[in-house]
Design a protein around this motif. Sequence first.
Motif, mmCIF file in Angstrom:
data_model
loop_
_atom_site.group_PDB
_atom_site.id
_atom_site.type_symbol
_atom_site.label_atom_id
_atom_site.label_comp_id
_atom_site.label_asym_id
_atom_site.label_seq_id
_atom_site.Cartn_x
_atom_site.Cartn_y
_atom_site.Cartn_z
ATOM 1 N N ARG A 39 0.754 -1.268 -0.101
ATOM 2 C CA ARG A 39 0.109 0.129 -0.076
ATOM 3 C C ARG A 39 0.963 1.143 0.089
ATOM 4 O O ARG A 39 1.983 0.955 0.495
ATOM 5 N N ASP A 40 0.229 2.416 -0.814
ATOM 6 C CA ASP A 40 1.243 3.455 -0.387
ATOM 7 C C ASP A 40 0.431 4.710 0.048
ATOM 8 O O ASP A 40 -0.778 4.785 -0.202
ATOM 9 N N LYS A 41 0.950 5.344 0.652
ATOM 10 C CA LYS A 41 0.318 6.633 1.606
ATOM 11 C C LYS A 41 1.332 8.121 1.144
ATOM 12 O O LYS A 41 2.222 7.822 1.192
ATOM 13 N N GLY A 42 0.568 8.761 0.602
ATOM 14 C CA GLY A 42 1.069 9.931 -0.066
ATOM 15 C C GLY A 42 1.290 10.840 1.025
ATOM 16 O O GLY A 42 0.548 10.897 1.778
ATOM 17 N N LEU A 43 2.480 11.434 1.017
ATOM 18 C CA LEU A 43 3.229 12.416 2.000
ATOM 19 C C LEU A 43 3.187 13.929 1.660
ATOM 20 O O LEU A 43 3.406 14.773 2.543
ATOM 21 N N ALA A 58 6.823 9.350 7.717
ATOM 22 C CA ALA A 58 6.614 8.020 7.544
ATOM 23 C C ALA A 58 6.880 7.326 8.919
ATOM 24 O O ALA A 58 6.340 6.211 8.988
ATOM 25 N N ASP A 59 7.692 8.052 9.886
ATOM 26 C CA ASP A 59 7.824 7.464 11.165
ATOM 27 C C ASP A 59 6.582 7.303 11.880
ATOM 28 O O ASP A 59 6.241 6.491 12.485
ATOM 29 N N VAL A 60 5.699 8.512 11.672
ATOM 30 C CA VAL A 60 4.308 8.397 12.370
ATOM 31 C C VAL A 60 3.627 7.260 11.776
ATOM 32 O O VAL A 60 2.883 6.498 12.592
ATOM 33 N N CYS A 61 3.604 7.019 10.476
ATOM 34 C CA CYS A 61 2.722 6.118 9.782
ATOM 35 C C CYS A 61 3.132 4.886 10.386
ATOM 36 O O CYS A 61 2.604 3.757 10.558
#
Length: 75
Positions: A39-43, A58-61
Amino acid sequence: MATLTVRYLDSNGLLLNIGPTGARSWVFRYRSRTTGKHRDKGLGSPSVVTLAEARRKADVCRKLLDRGVCHSSRF
């Protein structure tokens, strides 16, 4: 002009995507624990989000995933 998306890996699932039009975006890539699929999460765009900010996001995710928080419910 390239016709594919190019991905540069930073670390721990953080990628810089560069699309065929040259559009750039930070992406956090992870594997879903329920489906096993990537899965990809756009930042955000590098013009708005710095590398340091993208790493923090990314660390939070990653921490949310470690706690078992579903990707669709929190981030």
